[in-house]
Design a protein around this motif. Structure first.
Motif, PDB file in Angstrom:
ATOM      1  N   PRO A  27      29.453 154.584 -10.749  1.00  0.00           N
ATOM      2  CA  PRO A  27      29.434 153.569 -11.821  1.00  0.00           C
ATOM      3  C   PRO A  27      28.384 153.870 -12.893  1.00  0.00           C
ATOM      4  O   PRO A  27      27.225 154.165 -12.581  1.00  0.00           O
ATOM      5  CB  PRO A  27      29.113 152.275 -11.066  1.00  0.00           C
ATOM      6  N   ALA A  28      28.817 153.812 -14.140  1.00  0.00           N
ATOM      7  CA  ALA A  28      27.904 153.978 -15.277  1.00  0.00           C
ATOM      8  C   ALA A  28      27.004 155.195 -15.092  1.00  0.00           C
ATOM      9  O   ALA A  28      25.822 155.163 -15.388  1.00  0.00           O
ATOM     10  CB  ALA A  28      27.064 152.711 -15.475  1.00  0.00           C
ATOM     11  N   ALA A  29      27.598 156.281 -14.647  1.00  0.00           N
ATOM     12  CA  ALA A  29      26.804 157.461 -14.296  1.00  0.00           C
ATOM     13  C   ALA A  29      26.526 158.366 -15.482  1.00  0.00           C
ATOM     14  O   ALA A  29      25.685 159.254 -15.401  1.00  0.00           O
ATOM     15  CB  ALA A  29      27.528 158.250 -13.194  1.00  0.00           C
ATOM     16  N   PHE A  30      27.227 158.159 -16.599  1.00  0.00           N
ATOM     17  CA  PHE A  30      27.117 159.097 -17.720  1.00  0.00           C
ATOM     18  C   PHE A  30      26.949 158.349 -19.032  1.00  0.00           C
ATOM     19  O   PHE A  30      27.743 157.469 -19.371  1.00  0.00           O
ATOM     20  CB  PHE A  30      28.385 159.972 -17.773  1.00  0.00           C
ATOM     21  N   ASP A  31      25.925 158.712 -19.740  1.00  0.00           N
ATOM     22  CA  ASP A  31      25.635 158.107 -21.043  1.00  0.00           C
ATOM     23  C   ASP A  31      26.312 158.957 -22.128  1.00  0.00           C
ATOM     24  O   ASP A  31      25.775 159.984 -22.549  1.00  0.00           O
ATOM     25  CB  ASP A  31      24.117 158.048 -21.240  1.00  0.00           C
ATOM     26  N   ALA A  58      21.467 166.234 -15.286  1.00  0.00           N
ATOM     27  CA  ALA A  58      20.753 166.372 -16.562  1.00  0.00           C
ATOM     28  C   ALA A  58      21.558 165.657 -17.652  1.00  0.00           C
ATOM     29  O   ALA A  58      22.551 164.976 -17.377  1.00  0.00           O
ATOM     30  CB  ALA A  58      20.574 167.852 -16.897  1.00  0.00           C
ATOM     31  N   MET A 118      27.664 154.011 -21.816  1.00  0.00           N
ATOM     32  CA  MET A 118      27.767 154.286 -20.383  1.00  0.00           C
ATOM     33  C   MET A 118      29.216 154.295 -19.909  1.00  0.00           C
ATOM     34  O   MET A 118      29.941 153.321 -20.093  1.00  0.00           O
ATOM     35  CB  MET A 118      26.996 153.230 -19.585  1.00  0.00           C
ATOM     36  N   GLY A 158      23.519 163.513 -20.104  1.00  0.00           N
ATOM     37  CA  GLY A 158      24.007 162.142 -20.036  1.00  0.00           C
ATOM     38  C   GLY A 158      23.936 161.510 -18.654  1.00  0.00           C
ATOM     39  O   GLY A 158      24.188 160.308 -18.520  1.00  0.00           O
ATOM     40  N   ALA A 199      27.135 167.068 -17.793  1.00  0.00           N
ATOM     41  CA  ALA A 199      25.809 166.471 -17.647  1.00  0.00           C
ATOM     42  C   ALA A 199      24.749 167.564 -17.765  1.00  0.00           C
ATOM     43  O   ALA A 199      24.080 167.927 -16.804  1.00  0.00           O
ATOM     44  CB  ALA A 199      25.699 165.728 -16.318  1.00  0.00           C
ATOM     45  N   LEU A 200      24.669 168.108 -18.972  1.00  0.00           N
ATOM     46  CA  LEU A 200      23.662 169.131 -19.279  1.00  0.00           C
ATOM     47  C   LEU A 200      22.914 168.658 -20.519  1.00  0.00           C
ATOM     48  O   LEU A 200      23.489 167.949 -21.358  1.00  0.00           O
ATOM     49  CB  LEU A 200      24.336 170.473 -19.569  1.00  0.00           C
TER      50      LEU A 200
END
Lengths: 161, 161
Positions: free
Chosen positions: A141-145, B71, A151, B73, A29-30
């Motif tokens: 839940p659905a924490a990362f796109d 940050a 998601m 995603g 998640a960067l």
């Protein structure tokens, strides 16, 4: 494989590992367009101890950081991030760094390790962490796109040291 | 109660709120001896939007920050921290700031809010978050060394916006 503290002289080779992982945006998640200097500042942050895994010939096959996951009353739980060079996948580099990180964390006085955000679609990582004794504490839940999958969930994983 | 963006001119009053909470070390995983400047740098961090709740007479009764919890995603999930002045407890300040934060986060495009580390012995906070729609995603075992109670759990809490 020699796992040793990273130095500023390793920056170029560490960036060669970080760049494709950050640019792909599938596992960390960067920000995908994070500039080199910001990425190295993050990976070598003042709150972290950073290591590299040196393969035969001095090539850097992987890198990881170790830090306290929280400050104050939470500082006895460690957190790590690991990345393996694209051309060194499947050779046990992550596993070797993980084992090194457990021993290092224990030696530094940590009693547990927590991963805050393991992208659930990163099946290889999830399987490895479970094999190495981590349990899934919960699913975010659905924490990362995810750039290709949309998601997906992320996992909070935990291991006593 | 007026809830408005904090400015540098609020620093003294914000510090008056932060200091006893940080020094007590019972609810936030921050170093208890964190200096004033480091605490204000943290609370007013570049990744955060910081607000104050102004009671009648201009007194600052509480403060909160809003930021992306991750940050890349993960940037669609918000995270907040809230503190209420010791002499303003029990007047609905936290509740008012929480409702303000949900609306602000939604307006900024966030779709959910996650608290990463709610100290389980902070019963008032846990009850308030649950009343306001948060669910406990998981318990982080023995994650917080409480100055009076010893090792207590921390909770990961989540609310869709």
């Amino acid at each position: 494989m020699l796992i040793r503290p990273a130095t500023a002289a390793d920056s170029d080779m560490v960036w060669q590992i970080l760049a494709p992982v950050i640019r792909a945006g599938e596992t960390y998640a960067l920000d995908r367009d994070m500039p080199r200097e910001a990425a190295l500042d993050y990976w070598f942050g003042a709150d972290k101890t950073t290591f590299v895994a040196e393969a035969a010939g001095g090539q850097i096959a992987g890198t990881y950081y170790l830090r306290a996951n929280q400050a104050g009353g939470g500082r006895h739980v460690a957190n790590c991030g690991y990345m393996v060079a694209a051309d060194a996948q499947g050779r046990g580099v992550a596993r070797a760094m993980a084992r090194h990180s457990f021993a290092t964390a224990l030696a530094q006085g940590f009693t547990a390790m927590q991963f805050n955000f393991v992208v659930a679609s990163n099946l290889r990582a999830v399987a490895l962490w479970q094999e190495l004794g981590f349990i899934v504490l919960c699913t975010l839940p659905a924490a990362f796109d995810h750039p290709r999958l949309g998601m997906v969930d992320a996992l909070v994983m935990h291991r006593r040291l």
